[in-house]
Design a protein around this motif. Structure first.
Motif, mmCIF file in Angstrom:
data_model
loop_
_atom_site.group_PDB
_atom_site.id
_atom_site.type_symbol
_atom_site.label_atom_id
_atom_site.label_comp_id
_atom_site.label_asym_id
_atom_site.label_seq_id
_atom_site.Cartn_x
_atom_site.Cartn_y
_atom_site.Cartn_z
ATOM 1 N N GLY A 70 3.284 14.139 7.744
ATOM 2 C CA GLY A 70 2.440 14.601 8.837
ATOM 3 C C GLY A 70 0.980 14.622 8.428
ATOM 4 N N ALA A 71 0.161 15.223 9.278
ATOM 5 C CA ALA A 71 -1.248 15.410 8.950
ATOM 6 C C ALA A 71 -1.403 16.672 8.106
ATOM 7 N N ASP A 72 -2.491 16.737 7.378
ATOM 8 C CA ASP A 72 -2.780 17.914 6.555
ATOM 9 C C ASP A 72 -3.380 18.992 7.464
ATOM 10 N N ILE A 73 -2.522 19.886 7.938
ATOM 11 C CA ILE A 73 -2.907 20.865 8.959
ATOM 12 C C ILE A 73 -4.024 21.785 8.482
ATOM 13 N N SER A 74 -4.074 22.035 7.192
ATOM 14 C CA SER A 74 -5.099 22.950 6.658
ATOM 15 C C SER A 74 -6.515 22.442 6.934
ATOM 16 N N ILE B 223 0.863 -1.183 0.000
ATOM 17 C CA ILE B 223 0.000 0.000 0.000
ATOM 18 C C ILE B 223 0.900 1.234 0.000
ATOM 19 N N THR B 224 0.760 2.058 -1.021
ATOM 20 C CA THR B 224 1.597 3.249 -1.160
ATOM 21 C C THR B 224 0.744 4.493 -1.035
ATOM 22 N N ILE B 225 1.080 5.350 -0.087
ATOM 23 C CA ILE B 225 0.395 6.633 0.049
ATOM 24 C C ILE B 225 0.930 7.534 -1.061
ATOM 25 N N ASN B 226 0.041 8.024 -1.909
ATOM 26 C CA ASN B 226 0.454 8.644 -3.173
ATOM 27 C C ASN B 226 -0.025 10.093 -3.265
ATOM 28 N N ARG B 227 0.554 10.938 -2.424
ATOM 29 C CA ARG B 227 0.304 12.380 -2.493
ATOM 30 C C ARG B 227 1.657 13.097 -2.491
ATOM 31 N N PRO B 228 2.511 12.849 -3.480
ATOM 32 C CA PRO B 228 3.884 13.357 -3.426
ATOM 33 C C PRO B 228 3.990 14.873 -3.336
ATOM 34 N N LYS B 229 3.044 15.602 -3.952
ATOM 35 C CA LYS B 229 3.101 17.064 -3.890
ATOM 36 C C LYS B 229 2.827 17.586 -2.484
ATOM 37 N N LYS B 230 2.143 16.767 -1.675
ATOM 38 C CA LYS B 230 1.865 17.115 -0.281
ATOM 39 C C LYS B 230 2.765 16.327 0.674
ATOM 40 N N ALA C 57 1.089 13.766 2.986
ATOM 41 C CA ALA C 57 0.413 14.151 4.229
ATOM 42 C C ALA C 57 -0.960 13.495 4.320
ATOM 43 N N LEU C 58 -1.355 13.185 5.551
ATOM 44 C CA LEU C 58 -2.629 12.507 5.786
ATOM 45 C C LEU C 58 -3.762 13.525 5.892
ATOM 46 N N ASN C 59 -4.739 13.395 5.005
ATOM 47 C CA ASN C 59 -5.990 14.121 5.188
ATOM 48 C C ASN C 59 -7.097 13.107 5.456
ATOM 49 N N ARG C 60 -8.307 13.585 5.697
ATOM 50 C CA ARG C 60 -9.396 12.677 6.055
ATOM 51 C C ARG C 60 -9.672 11.659 4.946
ATOM 52 N N GLU C 61 -9.617 12.113 3.704
ATOM 53 C CA GLU C 61 -9.896 11.209 2.585
ATOM 54 C C GLU C 61 -8.849 10.096 2.506
ATOM 55 N N THR C 62 -7.585 10.457 2.729
ATOM 56 C CA THR C 62 -6.513 9.457 2.679
ATOM 57 C C THR C 62 -6.655 8.453 3.812
ATOM 58 N N ILE C 63 -7.002 8.935 4.998
ATOM 59 C CA ILE C 63 -7.212 8.034 6.134
ATOM 60 C C ILE C 63 -8.333 7.046 5.835
#
Length: 260
Positions: A65-69, A17-24, A27-33
């Protein structure tokens, strides 16, 4: 199933399982979680999957990290709900998954990223990895299990120092702390994880799941881990894997575990 923020691929009994948000920086946002929850659930239900490897895309970050925004304007109730839902949906879910999960930490693992790596059953890092829990520099504390799992792994004193200073440590220091099991060159990280996964996959998946439950029990309040171990040990005697494993041993051959 197709995902927006992750990639999930199964090959030879190993689901990566690869988390694929390289531009961010992944970072973990709700959708990714939520997508990670679904991917872990599906991999665990897949009878072909014996081991899960979790990593991040690119060469810079596992999860920065988490997506602080997403939560910068939250109030007390919203912040509490954010931590509670995240722990239930992903972090506690991964920790208690009966399928082994290896974190392949391929770069920055900060805040929620390190918390996610710590929720995995063990961690292997590339030599460029940096780890830390910088939340107090934002006026908050780790909320996805960091204050609980870090002391379990490195001890209370080191955990206090890492959290209070909000400092990062490199891969070799993480290795000396016991936070990761191995350090490899970045280009060798996934291959190294796959080799360990292959070793795991030759053993009884039923027994491994029982071992995960017994080990985790030691870290739960009000639970006697020794009693859990005794019960899980006893249950193994009623499995086909136990029959095959002991028979293969007595017949001096390699076991072929049916997985039940």
């Amino acid at each position: 199933m197709s995902y927006k923020n992750i990639i999930s691929e199964e090959n030879n009994g190993i689901t990566t399982i690869t988390i694929n948000r390289p531009k961010k920086l992944n970072a973990l946002n709700r959708e990714t979680i939520e997508e990670l929850h679904e991917a872990f659930h599906d991999a665990n239900e897949d009878t072909n999957t014996k081991v899960i490897i979790l990593t991040g895309s690119g060469e810079k970050a596992f999860v920065a990290g988490a997506d602080i925004s997403e939560f910068a304007d939250f109030d007390v109730n919203e912040g509490t709900a954010l931590a509670a839902k995240g722990q239930e949906l992903l972090f506690d879910f991964v920790e208690n998954l009966p399928t082994p999960v290896i974190a392949a930490v391929n770069g920055f693992a900060l805040g929620g990223g390190l918390e996610l790596a710590m929720a995995c059953h063990f961690r292997i890092a590339s030599d460029n990895a940096k780890m830390g829990l910088p939340e107090v520099s934002l006026g908050v504390i780790p909320g996805y299990g960091g204050t609980q799992r870090l002391p379990q792994l490195v001890g209370k004193g080191l955990a206090m120092e890492m959290i209070m200073t909000a400092s990062m440590i490199d891969a070799n220091k993480a290795l000396s702390y016991g936070l990761v099991n191995h350090v490899t060159k970045q280009e060798e990280l996934l291959t190294f994880c796959q080799k360990i996964s292959t070793k795991i996959s030759t053993n009884s998946s039923i027994a491994i799941s029982a071992a995960i439950r017994a080990i985790n029990a030691n870290f739960k309040d009000g639970v006697n881990g020794y009693n859990v171990e005794v019960n899980e040990f006893g249950k193994c005697f009623g499995t086909e894997d136990f029959e095959e494993g002991t028979t293969a041993f007595l017949e001096k051959r390699k076991a072929d575990f049916p997985g039940n």
